[in-house]
Design an enzyme around this catalytic site. Structure first.
Site, mmCIF file in Angstrom:
data_model
loop_
_atom_site.group_PDB
_atom_site.id
_atom_site.type_symbol
_atom_site.label_atom_id
_atom_site.label_comp_id
_atom_site.label_asym_id
_atom_site.label_seq_id
_atom_site.Cartn_x
_atom_site.Cartn_y
_atom_site.Cartn_z
ATOM 1 N N GLY A 186 5.706 -0.352 3.029
ATOM 2 C CA GLY A 186 5.617 0.452 4.236
ATOM 3 C C GLY A 186 6.431 -0.070 5.400
ATOM 4 N N SER A 187 6.084 0.404 6.573
ATOM 5 C CA SER A 187 6.815 0.172 7.812
ATOM 6 C C SER A 187 6.693 -1.263 8.320
ATOM 7 C CB SER A 187 6.277 1.120 8.890
ATOM 8 O OG SER A 187 6.769 0.772 10.160
ATOM 9 N N THR A 188 7.737 -1.685 9.025
ATOM 10 C CA THR A 188 7.721 -3.009 9.653
ATOM 11 C C THR A 188 6.643 -3.116 10.729
ATOM 12 O OG1 THR A 188 9.459 -2.300 11.191
ATOM 13 C CG2 THR A 188 10.161 -3.483 9.208
ATOM 14 N N GLY A 190 3.734 -2.655 10.240
ATOM 15 C CA GLY A 190 2.608 -3.272 9.541
ATOM 16 C C GLY A 190 2.351 -4.701 9.985
#
EC number: 4.2.1.182
Length: 131
Positions: free
Chosen positions: A61-63, A65
């Site tokens: 997923g996205s950074t 996170g």
């Protein structure tokens, strides 16, 4: 049983395991206010990671996170430690900024939810204390 990996973030912790056999996304997958896993595809959906030793194969997923992990720590809902098969940038950065002990290179398929473990991340060691 002792498992050997590599330190990502140093420190020591002991506690109950919660193990996901699937990659975990923190952004949109874990509620930073409660520590409850909300990812609909997760095999640990509905369970809390707060105060437990969290083990999973790798993040996804996205950074953003990384900041969810930090928010979990600030809200008192973070795991005591993190064990991963592969430490990718998102989870490693989150553990670093939150100061959560983390070990990588562990075959998480050898671990089971509910087991008690002791982690010495400084040495890259995970010791299963029961079952």
């Amino acid at each position: 049983m002792k498992l050997r990996g590599r330190k990502v973030v140093g420190g020591k912790a002991e506690g109950e395991l919660i193990v996901s056999k699937k990659p975990l996304s923190f952004l949109g997958g874990v509620d930073p206010e409660t520590g409850i896993v909300t990812d609909a595809e997760s095999d640990i959906r509905g369970q809390s990671i707060a105060g437990k030793i969290l083990a999973f194969p790798r993040g996804k997923g996205s950074t953003v996170g990384s900041y969810v992990i930090y928010a979990l720590k600030k809200n008192g809902k973070a795991p005591k430690a993190i064990i991963v098969g592969e430490a990718e940038t998102i989870v490693a950065t989150g553990a670093i900024i939150a100061g959560i002990p983390m070990v990588q290179g562990i075959d998480v398929s050898k671990l089971k939810t509910g087991q008690r473990v002791r982690i010495n991340a400084d040495e890259g060691e995970v010791e299963v204390l029961d079952g």
